[in-house]
Design an enzyme around this catalytic site. Structure first.
Site, PDB file in Angstrom:
ATOM      1  N   ILE A  32       0.822  -1.215   0.000  1.00  0.00           N
ATOM      2  CA  ILE A  32       0.000   0.000   0.000  1.00  0.00           C
ATOM      3  C   ILE A  32       0.856   1.265   0.000  1.00  0.00           C
ATOM      4  CG2 ILE A  32      -1.577   1.326   1.470  1.00  0.00           C
ATOM      5  CD1 ILE A  32      -2.970  -1.350   2.139  1.00  0.00           C
ATOM      6  N   ASN A 107       2.549   4.626   7.068  1.00  0.00           N
ATOM      7  CA  ASN A 107       2.002   3.405   6.468  1.00  0.00           C
ATOM      8  C   ASN A 107       2.648   2.140   7.018  1.00  0.00           C
ATOM      9  OD1 ASN A 107       1.014   1.649   4.047  1.00  0.00           O
ATOM     10  ND2 ASN A 107       3.260   1.546   3.954  1.00  0.00           N
ATOM     11  N   SER A 179      -4.530   2.913   8.583  1.00  0.00           N
ATOM     12  CA  SER A 179      -5.020   2.071   9.689  1.00  0.00           C
ATOM     13  C   SER A 179      -5.505   0.761   9.079  1.00  0.00           C
ATOM     14  CB  SER A 179      -6.106   2.804  10.481  1.00  0.00           C
ATOM     15  OG  SER A 179      -7.167   3.235   9.644  1.00  0.00           O
ATOM     16  N   TYR A 194      -3.251  -7.582  16.213  1.00  0.00           N
ATOM     17  CA  TYR A 194      -3.279  -6.665  15.068  1.00  0.00           C
ATOM     18  C   TYR A 194      -4.569  -5.851  15.078  1.00  0.00           C
ATOM     19  CZ  TYR A 194      -3.229  -5.103  10.160  1.00  0.00           C
ATOM     20  OH  TYR A 194      -3.253  -4.347   9.010  1.00  0.00           O
ATOM     21  N   LYS A 198      -4.832  -1.895  15.458  1.00  0.00           N
ATOM     22  CA  LYS A 198      -5.390  -1.030  14.418  1.00  0.00           C
ATOM     23  C   LYS A 198      -6.570  -0.206  14.948  1.00  0.00           C
ATOM     24  CE  LYS A 198      -2.641  -1.627  10.925  1.00  0.00           C
ATOM     25  NZ  LYS A 198      -1.847  -0.506  10.388  1.00  0.00           N
ATOM     26  N   SER A 229      -0.195  -7.157  -1.036  1.00  0.00           N
ATOM     27  CA  SER A 229       1.031  -6.629  -0.418  1.00  0.00           C
ATOM     28  C   SER A 229       1.851  -7.806   0.086  1.00  0.00           C
ATOM     29  CB  SER A 229       0.662  -5.713   0.755  1.00  0.00           C
ATOM     30  OG  SER A 229       0.178  -6.483   1.845  1.00  0.00           O
TER      31      SER A 229
HETATM   32  P1  NDP Z   1       3.701  -4.694   3.334  1.00  0.00           P
HETATM   33  O1  NDP Z   1       4.297  -5.725   4.232  1.00  0.00           O
HETATM   34  O2  NDP Z   1       3.864  -4.872   1.881  1.00  0.00           O
HETATM   35  O3  NDP Z   1       4.224  -3.246   3.720  1.00  0.00           O
HETATM   36  C1  NDP Z   1       4.634  -2.892   5.002  1.00  0.00           C
HETATM   37  C2  NDP Z   1       5.841  -2.001   4.837  1.00  0.00           C
HETATM   38  O4  NDP Z   1       6.209  -1.487   6.108  1.00  0.00           O
HETATM   39  C3  NDP Z   1       7.038  -2.741   4.279  1.00  0.00           C
HETATM   40  O5  NDP Z   1       7.536  -2.021   3.177  1.00  0.00           O
HETATM   41  C4  NDP Z   1       8.023  -2.783   5.423  1.00  0.00           C
HETATM   42  O6  NDP Z   1       9.339  -2.649   4.918  1.00  0.00           O
HETATM   43  C5  NDP Z   1       7.608  -1.578   6.251  1.00  0.00           C
HETATM   44  N1  NDP Z   1       7.891  -1.709   7.675  1.00  0.00           N
HETATM   45  C6  NDP Z   1       7.467  -2.671   8.529  1.00  0.00           C
HETATM   46  N2  NDP Z   1       7.957  -2.455   9.751  1.00  0.00           N
HETATM   47  C7  NDP Z   1       8.710  -1.330   9.678  1.00  0.00           C
HETATM   48  C8  NDP Z   1       9.489  -0.612  10.601  1.00  0.00           C
HETATM   49  N3  NDP Z   1       9.617  -0.987  11.886  1.00  0.00           N
HETATM   50  N4  NDP Z   1      10.123   0.507  10.184  1.00  0.00           N
HETATM   51  C9  NDP Z   1      10.008   0.911   8.900  1.00  0.00           C
HETATM   52  N5  NDP Z   1       9.292   0.258   7.980  1.00  0.00           N
HETATM   53  C10 NDP Z   1       8.664  -0.852   8.360  1.00  0.00           C
HETATM   54  O7  NDP Z   1       2.183  -4.667   3.760  1.00  0.00           O
HETATM   55  P2  NDP Z   1       0.973  -3.657   3.444  1.00  0.00           P
HETATM   56  O8  NDP Z   1       1.248  -2.824   2.274  1.00  0.00           O
HETATM   57  O9  NDP Z   1      -0.223  -4.491   3.477  1.00  0.00           O
HETATM   58  O10 NDP Z   1       0.985  -2.779   4.748  1.00  0.00           O
HETATM   59  C11 NDP Z   1       0.999  -1.355   4.723  1.00  0.00           C
HETATM   60  C12 NDP Z   1       0.044  -0.833   5.773  1.00  0.00           C
HETATM   61  O11 NDP Z   1      -1.282  -1.124   5.363  1.00  0.00           O
HETATM   62  C13 NDP Z   1       0.214  -1.492   7.146  1.00  0.00           C
HETATM   63  O12 NDP Z   1       0.067  -0.505   8.156  1.00  0.00           O
HETATM   64  C14 NDP Z   1      -0.931  -2.488   7.186  1.00  0.00           C
HETATM   65  O13 NDP Z   1      -1.296  -2.797   8.502  1.00  0.00           O
HETATM   66  C15 NDP Z   1      -1.981  -1.699   6.437  1.00  0.00           C
HETATM   67  N6  NDP Z   1      -3.090  -2.482   5.916  1.00  0.00           N
HETATM   68  C16 NDP Z   1      -2.900  -3.378   4.895  1.00  0.00           C
HETATM   69  C17 NDP Z   1      -3.965  -4.059   4.349  1.00  0.00           C
HETATM   70  C18 NDP Z   1      -3.819  -4.950   3.173  1.00  0.00           C
HETATM   71  O14 NDP Z   1      -4.788  -5.659   2.838  1.00  0.00           O
HETATM   72  N7  NDP Z   1      -2.696  -4.973   2.507  1.00  0.00           N
HETATM   73  C19 NDP Z   1      -5.317  -3.898   4.897  1.00  0.00           C
HETATM   74  C20 NDP Z   1      -5.420  -2.935   5.950  1.00  0.00           C
HETATM   75  C21 NDP Z   1      -4.334  -2.255   6.426  1.00  0.00           C
HETATM   76  P3  NDP Z   1      10.598  -3.285   5.680  1.00  0.00           P
HETATM   77  O15 NDP Z   1      10.248  -4.702   6.009  1.00  0.00           O
HETATM   78  O16 NDP Z   1      11.699  -3.167   4.675  1.00  0.00           O
HETATM   79  O17 NDP Z   1      10.829  -2.441   6.886  1.00  0.00           O
END
Ligand code: NDP
Length: 297
Positions: A32, A107, A179, A194, A198, A229
């Protein structure tokens, strides 16, 4: 008083242009965050992306930065958003390059432990939840999904306010918190930590929208449903993109009226709307294919 405009000034490319904007997306290398980064760069912004994996950020920027426009996706280097030290360093680096920040997208998020509360016998139910989860796992989920959203936003307040004070009328500073619909529904979806986190993220966005309005900084949130994702599919391809099959979405154990995952375009539309509409503050924009109309919330 709001000014009258001509019909031509209501064209979508004018309403949603972010030309000249400076944006920062945490977790912008995948999923996302990447969808939002692409949407902003495609419409003219310089978009800095951060995350923990440098190679992912570099590859994403090289692959997805627009080749034919003023917008850019720029890997600003690794930052763990749960570390105040890393956030300090990120702020210093960005402030050395840019005078203001128009949009911060908090995000970055993690899913945490899975423990499905499916049993109706209390002893069995306890075992399902007790044996597969731990306080430290909960703390980690809250650190990334809640506390880090707060500390990232707080750290960047001065650069965000600098955007609001800029002489250019379009240069207002705001924050979008990613969120989740999981923070609004009453079901635990097999991950209590989780969904509880959230729920806190949703409320945190509301608190910040009220408290930071005094600094002229808006805070809104997108509560996504299912989007492809790394978190939802377990990985990504060479371009850091993921694919979520319709069958996987429909197998989630509750109705998904759209019958599919959300698209890059649908996330982009939500992101640009909250970025550009300065009359919206404290909104939780649900983009979920209709799920919350079907499950208790
Ligand atoms: P991804 O796992 O693809 O993206 C999460 C990103 O966050 C990664 O690029 C990761 O990179 C980064 N990340 C995780 N922890 C850290 C940290 N401590 N510091 C910096 N970066 C961090 O998943 P999504 O795209 O799904 O998730 C993005 C957001 O969307 C999240 O908040 C998720 O909860 C939310 N969300 C997603 C949904 C979905 O269906 N996809 C639905 C509802 C909400 P790296 O590991 O390199 O740090």
């Amino acid at each position: 008083m709001a000014q009258q405009v001509s019909t031509g000034e209501l064209r979508a490319d004018r309403l949603f242009s972010v030309h000249g904007w400076v944006c920062l997306v945490t977790g912008g290398g995948t999923g996302i965050g990447l969808m939002c980064a692409q949407a902003l760069a495609a419409n003219g912004a310089r978009v800095y992306i951060t995350g923990r994996r440098k190679e992912v950020l570099d590859s994403t920027a090289a692959t997805h930065s627009p080749k034919d426009g003023p917008g850019q996706i720029i890997a600003i280097g690794p930052c763990d958003v749960t570390s105040k030290q890393d956030l300090d360093a990120l702020y210093t680096t960005l402030a050395s390059k840019e005078k203001y920040l128009n949009l911060l997208i908090c995000n970055a998020g993690i899913a945490g432990p899975k423990a499905a509360p499916s049993a109706s016998d209390a002893t069995e139910l306890r075992a399902q939840l007790w044996d597969n989860d731990s306080p430290s796992a909960w703390a980690s989920v809250f650190d990334t999904n809640v506390s880090a959203v707060y500390f990232t936003t707080v750290k960047f307040l001065p650069l965000l306010q600098a955007a609001t004070r800029s002489p250019h009328p379009h240069m207002a500073g705001s924050v979008i918190v990613i969120s989740s619909m999981s923070g609004i529904m009453r079901g635990a979806q097999g991950h209590f930590a989780y969904n509880a986190a959230k729920g806190a993220t949703v409320h945190l966005a509301k608190l910040m929208s009220t408290e930071f309005a005094k600094a002229s900084i808006r805070v809104n949130s997108i509560a996504p449903g299912y989007f492809p994702s790394e978190m939802t599919t377990g990985g990504s391809d060479d371009a850091q993109k993921s694919v979520m099959a319709d069958e996987k979405v429909m197998g989630k154990g509750h109705p998904v009226p759209a019958g599919r995952a959300g698209s890059d375009e649908e996330m982009a539309q939500a992101c640009l709307f909250l970025a550009k509409n300065r009359y919206v503050n404290g909104e939780i924009l649900v983009v979920d294919g209709g799920v919350l109309g079907q499950v208790p919330g």
